[in-house]
Design a protein around this motif. Structure first.
Motif, PDB file in Angstrom:
ATOM      1  N   ILE A  59      30.581  16.526 -16.590  1.00  0.00           N
ATOM      2  CA  ILE A  59      29.898  16.198 -17.571  1.00  0.00           C
ATOM      3  C   ILE A  59      30.525  15.026 -18.404  1.00  0.00           C
ATOM      4  O   ILE A  59      31.501  14.728 -18.516  1.00  0.00           O
ATOM      5  CB  ILE A  59      30.030  17.457 -18.668  1.00  0.00           C
ATOM      6  N   GLU A  85      21.106  16.416 -14.454  1.00  0.00           N
ATOM      7  CA  GLU A  85      20.829  17.333 -15.841  1.00  0.00           C
ATOM      8  C   GLU A  85      21.259  16.497 -17.076  1.00  0.00           C
ATOM      9  O   GLU A  85      22.333  15.941 -17.163  1.00  0.00           O
ATOM     10  CB  GLU A  85      21.312  18.437 -16.080  1.00  0.00           C
ATOM     11  N   ASP A 100      22.154  16.903 -21.521  1.00  0.00           N
ATOM     12  CA  ASP A 100      22.423  17.848 -22.649  1.00  0.00           C
ATOM     13  C   ASP A 100      21.155  17.620 -23.551  1.00  0.00           C
ATOM     14  O   ASP A 100      21.465  16.542 -24.332  1.00  0.00           O
ATOM     15  CB  ASP A 100      23.864  17.675 -23.069  1.00  0.00           C
ATOM     16  N   ARG A 101      20.308  18.584 -24.134  1.00  0.00           N
ATOM     17  CA  ARG A 101      19.323  18.340 -25.202  1.00  0.00           C
ATOM     18  C   ARG A 101      19.681  19.752 -26.019  1.00  0.00           C
ATOM     19  O   ARG A 101      19.019  20.767 -25.580  1.00  0.00           O
ATOM     20  CB  ARG A 101      17.994  18.254 -24.622  1.00  0.00           C
ATOM     21  N   GLY A 158      21.995  21.577 -26.789  1.00  0.00           N
ATOM     22  CA  GLY A 158      22.746  22.431 -25.939  1.00  0.00           C
ATOM     23  C   GLY A 158      22.411  22.979 -24.897  1.00  0.00           C
ATOM     24  O   GLY A 158      22.895  23.976 -24.233  1.00  0.00           O
ATOM     25  N   ASP A 159      21.015  22.838 -24.429  1.00  0.00           N
ATOM     26  CA  ASP A 159      20.538  23.127 -23.287  1.00  0.00           C
ATOM     27  C   ASP A 159      20.508  22.077 -22.238  1.00  0.00           C
ATOM     28  O   ASP A 159      20.326  20.749 -22.369  1.00  0.00           O
ATOM     29  CB  ASP A 159      19.052  23.705 -23.443  1.00  0.00           C
ATOM     30  N   TRP A 160      20.798  22.566 -20.655  1.00  0.00           N
ATOM     31  CA  TRP A 160      20.831  21.584 -19.608  1.00  0.00           C
ATOM     32  C   TRP A 160      19.636  21.414 -19.271  1.00  0.00           C
ATOM     33  O   TRP A 160      19.148  22.299 -18.496  1.00  0.00           O
ATOM     34  CB  TRP A 160      21.730  21.918 -18.668  1.00  0.00           C
ATOM     35  N   HIS A 182      25.429  13.651 -19.675  1.00  0.00           N
ATOM     36  CA  HIS A 182      24.643  14.166 -18.321  1.00  0.00           C
ATOM     37  C   HIS A 182      25.841  14.777 -17.517  1.00  0.00           C
ATOM     38  O   HIS A 182      26.955  14.526 -17.454  1.00  0.00           O
ATOM     39  CB  HIS A 182      23.678  13.020 -17.825  1.00  0.00           C
TER      40      HIS A 182
END
Length: 310
Positions: free
Chosen positions: A182, A200, A202-203, A205-207, A241
């Motif tokens: 990350i 991926e 991070d949006r 808190g979700d990947w 990311h």
């Protein structure tokens, strides 16, 4: 919406933003595409007409392999680059292979391209650099930042003093480790060439997966842009990311690769002292020395127990 941009479906975009650079301006498929891209921290952009990526793709698939030579047939100019190290090229440059990640990497700044890269790759690197700078200028033109401040505010990144680096990643699926840790990119914009799934972002808190779309690059905003614009009417997110672990395929498909052109501030303190924040009505305020900031981001990215965030 342009015809070219319209050929990419909404399903492929998954709600992310798509733009095309025409006449020095970014044209997004969505009316509020730029605003959403600034919040997301990245967007897809159509590759310029006639973009040729074969040299970069070949290097990405070959740089880590042993070079040919006498007894092995003709030397392959795209192999054997693990011999170029930071001792020869300078800090954060050359070949790196770390146990904490599946990636082995090759970093090279503009000053070395002619001396190290094959000629066809030099040409591609220069085209990617020019495109990245054009994208950066097009973004700046839409931000709450006076044009007369661009050069100083962006650490002279738009000039030959800027640090422009072409970086390659080869993912080793046989290594039992994370794909790539990350992190946020350190600088202004990154133009990424990716052909396989695994990236991926991070949006909230979700990947979320960012799958490659043929005919496009992915443009990431970096920490320098986030710091500069955080107090303005047009804040910019630096996207966190990662790349997930790549499973072995048993030779069923080639290893994953990616490469990117990074636009960073100058590393020469005599030209620019570091990273600034802009306050409308108040001007630029120095926040950090860029060299130290870059060292910290990179060191934390590639350690096993830290992340490349700030």
């Amino acid at each position: 919406m342009s015809t070219a941009a319209g050929q990419i479906s909404a399903a492929a975009l998954r709600g992310w933003q798509l733009a095309e650079l025409r006449g020095g301006q970014l044209h997004f498929t969505a009316a509020d595409g730029l605003r959403r891209a600034l919040k997301d921290g990245f967007f897809y952009v159509r590759q310029p007409a006639g973009t040729e990526l074969s040299a970069g793709d070949r290097f990405a698939r070959s740089f880590y392999l042993e070079g040919g030579g006498a007894g092995d047939g003709p030397r392959d100019p795209y192999r054997g680059f693990h011999r170029w190290t930071s001792e020869q090229l300078g800090r954060h440059q050359g070949y790196f292979c770390r146990d904490a990640d599946q990636t082995e990497q090759f970093f090279l700044e503009k000053a070395w391209w002619d001396r190290v890269y094959p000629a066809a790759l030099v040409q591609q690197a220069e085209r990617m650099r020019d495109f990245a700078l054009a994208v950066q200028r097009a973004v700046l033109a839409r931000l709450d930042l006076p044009r007369e401040l661009w050069e100083e505010a962006t650490g002279h990144s738009l000039t030959p003093h800027g640090t422009h680096t072409l970086t390659f990643n080869h993912f080793r699926p046989e290594v039992a480790a994370r794909g790539l840790n990350i992190h946020k990119d350190s600088g202004w914009v990154t133009v990424l060439r990716s052909t396989e799934r695994g990236l991926e972002v991070d949006r909230d808190g979700d990947w979320c997966p960012i799958d490659p779309i043929p005919g496009t690059f992915i443009v990431n905003f970096g920490c320098a842009m986030e710091i500069l614009m955080r107090h303005t009417a047009t804040p910019v997110a630096a996207v966190a990311h990662r790349v997930v672990r790549q499973p072995p395929s048993g030779g069923a498909k080639p290893d994953r690769f990616s490469y990117a052109l990074f636009v960073d501030s100058t590393l020469d303190d005599r030209v620019c002292p570091g990273l600034f924040a802009y306050e409308p009505g108040g001007g630029l305020r120095l926040e950090a020395g860029f060299g130290t900031f870059l060292d910290d981001i990179l060191d934390n990215t590639y350690r096993e127990d830290t992340t490349g965030l700030y």
